[in-house]
Motif scaffolding. Structure first.
Motif, short mmCIF file in Angstrom:
data_model
loop_
_atom_site.label_atom_id
_atom_site.label_comp_id
_atom_site.label_asym_id
_atom_site.label_seq_id
_atom_site.Cartn_x
_atom_site.Cartn_y
_atom_site.Cartn_z
N LYS A 1 -57.96 -1.83 -22.33
CA LYS A 1 -59.28 -1.21 -22.48
C LYS A 1 -59.72 -0.55 -21.19
O LYS A 1 -60.71 0.19 -21.17
CB LYS A 1 -60.30 -2.26 -22.91
CG LYS A 1 -60.03 -2.88 -24.28
CD LYS A 1 -61.08 -3.91 -24.64
CE LYS A 1 -60.79 -4.51 -26.00
NZ LYS A 1 -61.79 -5.56 -26.36
N GLN A 2 -58.98 -0.85 -20.13
CA GLN A 2 -59.33 -0.32 -18.81
C GLN A 2 -58.26 0.66 -18.32
O GLN A 2 -57.10 0.56 -18.71
CB GLN A 2 -59.48 -1.47 -17.80
CG GLN A 2 -60.59 -2.44 -18.14
CD GLN A 2 -61.96 -1.80 -18.03
OE1 GLN A 2 -62.19 -0.92 -17.20
NE2 GLN A 2 -62.89 -2.26 -18.86
N VAL B 1 -45.43 -8.66 -16.40
CA VAL B 1 -45.94 -7.35 -16.00
C VAL B 1 -47.34 -7.54 -15.44
O VAL B 1 -48.20 -8.15 -16.10
CB VAL B 1 -45.98 -6.37 -17.19
CG1 VAL B 1 -46.57 -5.03 -16.76
CG2 VAL B 1 -44.58 -6.19 -17.77
N LEU B 2 -47.57 -7.04 -14.22
CA LEU B 2 -48.88 -7.13 -13.58
C LEU B 2 -49.46 -5.72 -13.48
O LEU B 2 -48.81 -4.83 -12.93
CB LEU B 2 -48.77 -7.74 -12.18
CG LEU B 2 -48.66 -9.27 -12.07
CD1 LEU B 2 -47.34 -9.77 -12.64
CD2 LEU B 2 -48.80 -9.73 -10.63
N ARG C 1 -59.67 -5.85 -11.85
CA ARG C 1 -58.86 -6.99 -12.24
C ARG C 1 -57.37 -6.67 -12.27
O ARG C 1 -56.97 -5.51 -12.45
CB ARG C 1 -59.26 -7.49 -13.64
CG ARG C 1 -60.63 -8.16 -13.68
CD ARG C 1 -60.98 -8.59 -15.11
NE ARG C 1 -62.20 -9.37 -15.13
CZ ARG C 1 -62.27 -10.69 -14.99
NH1 ARG C 1 -61.14 -11.39 -14.83
NH2 ARG C 1 -63.42 -11.32 -15.00
N VAL C 2 -56.55 -7.70 -12.09
CA VAL C 2 -55.12 -7.61 -12.33
C VAL C 2 -54.86 -8.35 -13.64
O VAL C 2 -55.15 -9.55 -13.77
CB VAL C 2 -54.30 -8.24 -11.19
CG1 VAL C 2 -52.83 -8.38 -11.61
CG2 VAL C 2 -54.39 -7.39 -9.93
N SER D 1 -56.33 -12.44 -16.98
CA SER D 1 -56.59 -11.52 -15.87
C SER D 1 -57.27 -12.27 -14.73
O SER D 1 -57.84 -13.34 -14.93
CB SER D 1 -57.47 -10.35 -16.32
OG SER D 1 -58.77 -10.80 -16.69
N ILE D 2 -57.20 -11.66 -13.55
CA ILE D 2 -57.80 -12.24 -12.35
C ILE D 2 -58.65 -11.18 -11.67
O ILE D 2 -58.18 -10.05 -11.45
CB ILE D 2 -56.72 -12.74 -11.38
CG1 ILE D 2 -55.86 -13.82 -12.05
CG2 ILE D 2 -57.34 -13.28 -10.09
CD1 ILE D 2 -54.63 -14.21 -11.26
N MET D 3 -59.91 -11.52 -11.37
CA MET D 3 -60.77 -10.61 -10.63
C MET D 3 -60.31 -10.62 -9.16
O MET D 3 -60.53 -11.57 -8.44
CB MET D 3 -62.23 -11.04 -10.73
CG MET D 3 -63.19 -10.12 -10.00
SD MET D 3 -63.32 -8.48 -10.73
CE MET D 3 -64.29 -8.84 -12.20
N CYS D 4 -59.68 -9.52 -8.74
CA CYS D 4 -59.07 -9.50 -7.41
C CYS D 4 -59.89 -8.75 -6.37
O CYS D 4 -59.77 -9.02 -5.17
CB CYS D 4 -57.68 -8.87 -7.50
SG CYS D 4 -56.47 -9.88 -8.40
N HIS D 5 -60.71 -7.80 -6.80
CA HIS D 5 -61.43 -6.96 -5.84
C HIS D 5 -62.85 -6.68 -6.33
O HIS D 5 -63.21 -6.99 -7.47
CB HIS D 5 -60.69 -5.64 -5.61
CG HIS D 5 -59.42 -5.79 -4.84
ND1 HIS D 5 -59.38 -5.73 -3.46
CD2 HIS D 5 -58.14 -5.99 -5.24
CE1 HIS D 5 -58.13 -5.89 -3.05
NE2 HIS D 5 -57.36 -6.06 -4.12
#
Length: 399
Positions: free
Chosen positions: A279-280, A296-297, A304-305, A317-321
């Motif tokens: 969606k992003q 796959v990242l 997010r990643v 997913s992980i909020m990275c930034h």
């Protein structure tokens, strides 16, 4: 090779400015770094200087056997330190060293170079060599071991969009001019110009064996190149312009990334085994292995990643930034306890460079904690305070 009489020696660019200097903050940072003893010093061009390739429109000739790209026998062993190299809109090239101190990972600048006269769009590392490509249509080369600038390659007639080293022996470059160039790092001789795309080449990737390469283009095609012959092995249509292509570490699978989806392929199969829909906006993607499984990242515009299985299932997913992710790369690192782990480097538009442990990322999305959106902390972070555009993580040769 065709056009050899028209070859010319690459020249070291003395001027680093196009009349639009970087912001004051970036200039101040660069000045401090270049003054330090760890900064990469400029020097005269290397003894073996690059020569121009055949001009556009000339036929592609067969690559002689004696200059065929050899297969990698073993992967480079993981080291205790690593290097994160990143390009910027401000035309600066950053080199950030990752090193453990008292058990904790630290990220500190090794060099900050005003490398180009245009925005840096691609960067790649191979052994002691580092290459950066820009909208100024040239490729800058650096010897990280000797800490010198080697010179520039001027084979393309368009923005450099992708760079990829095969070990320490060869460099492939792609451009908006639709061409892919193969260089030999021994003397930076341009061995071959691969022509097959009718539009800008967006991304290239070399199989771990060094025998094949993939390229995707804005002309909505993907080409598999036989690097042993220098010829096109196959050319297929893609549903939309491809933006990313990447092999798995073992070379058994690969991905093609588009604006909002990723197709996953297994070698030898013409149809994708799975398709990931996002969606992003997908900004960058890599394929990584953890405990024998392939993942796959994908770094996306929502900061997010996202992590997917090879079967196409979204694991989490992980909020990275705090800003959109612009690049993602990985490297194997030896930790203080002598264990080897994959470190994932991510960059964002707001200047942050972060290092993550792949183990933590995978285990997090597989755990119940991910459902509660309890994000993990990075191993280390560094604020370059500039607009980052591209990144590559590699084993550090400074130490």
């Amino acid at each position: 090779m065709a056009g050899s009489s028209q070859k010319k020696r690459a020249k070291l660019d003395k001027s680093q400015s196009d009349g639009k200097p970087p912001p004051a903050k970036a200039q101040k940072t660069a000045a401090k770094a270049t003054a330090s003893s760890s900064a990469v010093r400029k020097s005269k061009p290397a003894k073996a200087k690059a020569k121009a390739t055949a001009t556009a429109g000339q036929p592609v000739e067969k690559l002689p056997d004696e200059i065929a790209i050899p297969a990698l026998v073993t992967n480079q062993s993981a080291k205790e330190t690593f290097l994160i190299s990143a390009g910027t809109y401000e035309r600066l090239l950053y080199g950030i060293e990752g090193r453990f101190a008292d058990g904790q990972l630290t990220l500190k600048p090794q060099f900050i170079i005003p490398a180009h006269t245009g925005c840096i769009k691609a960067v790649s590392a191979g052994g002691r060599f580092l290459a950066s490509g820009s909208t100024d249509e040239c490729i800058k080369l650096y010897d990280l071991k000797k800490r010198v600038e080697l010179g520039s390659l001027h084979e393309h007639k368009g923005t450099i969009t992708s760079l990829f080293f095969h070990g320490r022996s060869h460099l492939l470059s792609a451009s908006e001019d639709g061409a892919i160039c193969i260089f030999r790092t021994k003397d930076w001789e341009p061995l071959k110009v691969l022509r097959g795309h009718k539009g800008a080449v967006s991304s290239i990737a070399i199989h771990p064996s060094g025998k094949l390469a993939l390229s995707v283009s804005q002309d909505r095609t993907i080409i598999i190149w036989n690097l042993l012959t220098g010829q096109r092995a196959s050319r297929s249509k893609t549903p939309q312009p491809g933006e990313i292509v990447a092999w798995s570490p073992s070379g058994s699978s690969y991905i093609i990334g588009y604006a909002t989806e990723i197709q996953i392929y297994k070698v030898g199969q013409s149809e994708p085994t799975a398709t990931v829909f996002s969606k992003q906006r997908i900004m960058a993607a890599i394929v990584a292995e953890y405990k024998g499984k392939v993942y796959v990242l994908a770094g996306c515009q929502d900061k997010r990643v996202y992590i997917f299985s090879l079967e196409g299932k979204e694991l989490g997913s992980i909020m990275c930034h705090d800003n959109r992710i612009k690049g993602i790369s990985s490297v194997d690192v030896t930790f203080p306890d002598e264990s080897v782990h994959t470190v994932v480097a991510t960059i964002s538009s707001d200047g942050w460079i972060k290092a993550w442990k792949l183990d933590d990322m995978i285990e997090h999305v597989l755990s119940a904690a991910a459902e509660e959106d309890n994000n993990i902390e990075p191993l280390a972070a560094y604020n370059a305070d500039v607009r980052l555009t591209c990144v590559v993580a590699s084993n550090n040769i400074f130490s």
